[in-house]
Scaffold this motif. Structure first.
Motif, mmCIF file in Angstrom:
data_model
loop_
_atom_site.group_PDB
_atom_site.id
_atom_site.type_symbol
_atom_site.label_atom_id
_atom_site.label_comp_id
_atom_site.label_asym_id
_atom_site.label_seq_id
_atom_site.Cartn_x
_atom_site.Cartn_y
_atom_site.Cartn_z
ATOM 1 N N HIS A 145 -59.017 -28.051 -16.042
ATOM 2 C CA HIS A 145 -58.062 -26.834 -16.461
ATOM 3 C C HIS A 145 -58.392 -26.119 -17.753
ATOM 4 O O HIS A 145 -57.990 -25.224 -17.987
ATOM 5 N N LEU A 146 -59.084 -27.030 -18.538
ATOM 6 C CA LEU A 146 -58.986 -26.668 -19.894
ATOM 7 C C LEU A 146 -59.816 -24.969 -20.224
ATOM 8 O O LEU A 146 -59.337 -24.399 -20.708
ATOM 9 N N TYR A 147 -60.987 -24.970 -19.128
ATOM 10 C CA TYR A 147 -61.661 -23.607 -19.420
ATOM 11 C C TYR A 147 -61.058 -22.418 -18.931
ATOM 12 O O TYR A 147 -61.046 -21.597 -19.630
ATOM 13 N N GLU A 148 -60.285 -22.624 -18.041
ATOM 14 C CA GLU A 148 -59.474 -21.255 -17.328
ATOM 15 C C GLU A 148 -58.176 -21.113 -18.465
ATOM 16 O O GLU A 148 -57.857 -19.827 -18.768
ATOM 17 N N GLU A 149 -57.628 -22.323 -18.881
ATOM 18 C CA GLU A 149 -56.371 -22.085 -19.885
ATOM 19 C C GLU A 149 -56.989 -21.585 -21.115
ATOM 20 O O GLU A 149 -56.231 -20.436 -21.517
ATOM 21 N N THR A 154 -57.017 -36.837 -34.809
ATOM 22 C CA THR A 154 -56.112 -37.453 -34.438
ATOM 23 C C THR A 154 -55.882 -37.259 -33.039
ATOM 24 O O THR A 154 -54.606 -37.689 -32.114
ATOM 25 N N HIS A 155 -56.675 -36.196 -32.368
ATOM 26 C CA HIS A 155 -56.359 -35.787 -31.086
ATOM 27 C C HIS A 155 -57.490 -35.023 -30.481
ATOM 28 O O HIS A 155 -57.920 -34.239 -30.763
ATOM 29 N N TRP A 156 -58.343 -36.019 -29.531
ATOM 30 C CA TRP A 156 -59.403 -35.687 -29.189
ATOM 31 C C TRP A 156 -59.388 -34.531 -28.041
ATOM 32 O O TRP A 156 -60.302 -33.512 -28.270
ATOM 33 N N GLY A 157 -58.479 -34.524 -27.519
ATOM 34 C CA GLY A 157 -58.236 -33.523 -26.564
ATOM 35 C C GLY A 157 -57.873 -32.177 -27.016
ATOM 36 O O GLY A 157 -58.675 -31.061 -26.581
ATOM 37 N N ARG A 158 -57.123 -32.133 -28.204
ATOM 38 C CA ARG A 158 -56.984 -30.912 -28.835
ATOM 39 C C ARG A 158 -58.278 -30.273 -29.493
ATOM 40 O O ARG A 158 -58.431 -29.098 -29.717
#
Length: 220
Positions: A151-155, A112-116
């Motif tokens: 930003h995904l990696y740092e977050e 339902t959510h690729w980014g997640r």
């Protein structure tokens, strides 16, 4: 933890997956400190062989998805798909033969959510690596394919706070790093070991056959 202390490994990381199904995965190739030259020497020998036999330039970026699909004309040549398949399998053999390398693949599925799903898979990779490093009482650095804009990696690194990986991943473009290109090849084969798309049936056994010492992809 003191971030100025030396690290024992550097993990080179790339992702793969199938957005339409929500499959997201990350593969990390762990290189012990000081062992990169021997790994790169074996890879360079392979690329020189490809140049002699197929005319593929040694600096041509190997991106498995494009290469196996027959896209691109490296050096003006267009190897047949069956030759491309054989070349990538040989690349996996070279990677699998490097006894100093460790391979970790972690995946998740969130249709339902690729980014997640990507965030979850990357968090799972950090946790998996942190556990292994803690058991060995080692520390590691991460290098991931990117141009510095993700930003995904740092977050996710801040959220997971892996004690044995003191700093967030450094983003390096794949075309400048043979080790990230190697991680890409492994990640792409791992993807089909999990997804088993009918159109990629020929790849289903590549991960286990050519990387027999690598642990099976771990679901998080």
């Amino acid at each position: 933890m003191n971030t100025d202390q030396p690290v024992d490994h550097t993990f080179y990381v790339d992702d793969s997956g199938i957005p339409s199904t929500g499959l997201a995965l990350y593969t990390a190739l762990g290189v012990p400190t000081g062992r990169a030259p021997e790994v790169l020497r074996a890879w360079r020998d392979l690329r020189n062989q490809w140049y002699r036999e197929q005319g593929v330039p040694t600096d041509f970026e190997l991106h498995a998805t494009n290469f196996l699909s027959g896209r691109g004309r490296p050096g003006g040549r267009n190897p047949a798909k069956i030759e491309r398949y054989r070349m990538v399998q040989t690349a996996l053999d070279v990677i699998g033969a490097q006894t100093s390398l460790s391979i970790v693949t972690v995946y998740t599925e969130g249709p339902t959510h690729w980014g997640r799903a990507k965030r979850q898979a990357y968090g799972g990779l950090l946790r998996c690596l942190d556990r292994r490093l803690a058991e060995a009482e080692e520390r590691a650095a991460l290098v991931v394919d990117g141009d510095g804009s993700e930003h995904l990696y740092e977050e996710v690194h801040r959220q997971v706070d892996p004690q044995r990986i003191p700093s967030a991943a450094v983003e390096v473009p794949a075309h400048t790093s043979a080790l990230i290109q190697m991680a890409d090849v492994v990640a792409h084969s791992a993807c089909q070991a999990i997804a088993r798309q009918e159109s990629r049936r020929f790849m289903w056994g590549w991960y286990s056959r050519h990387l027999p010492k690598a642990p099976a992809p771990e679901r998080c």
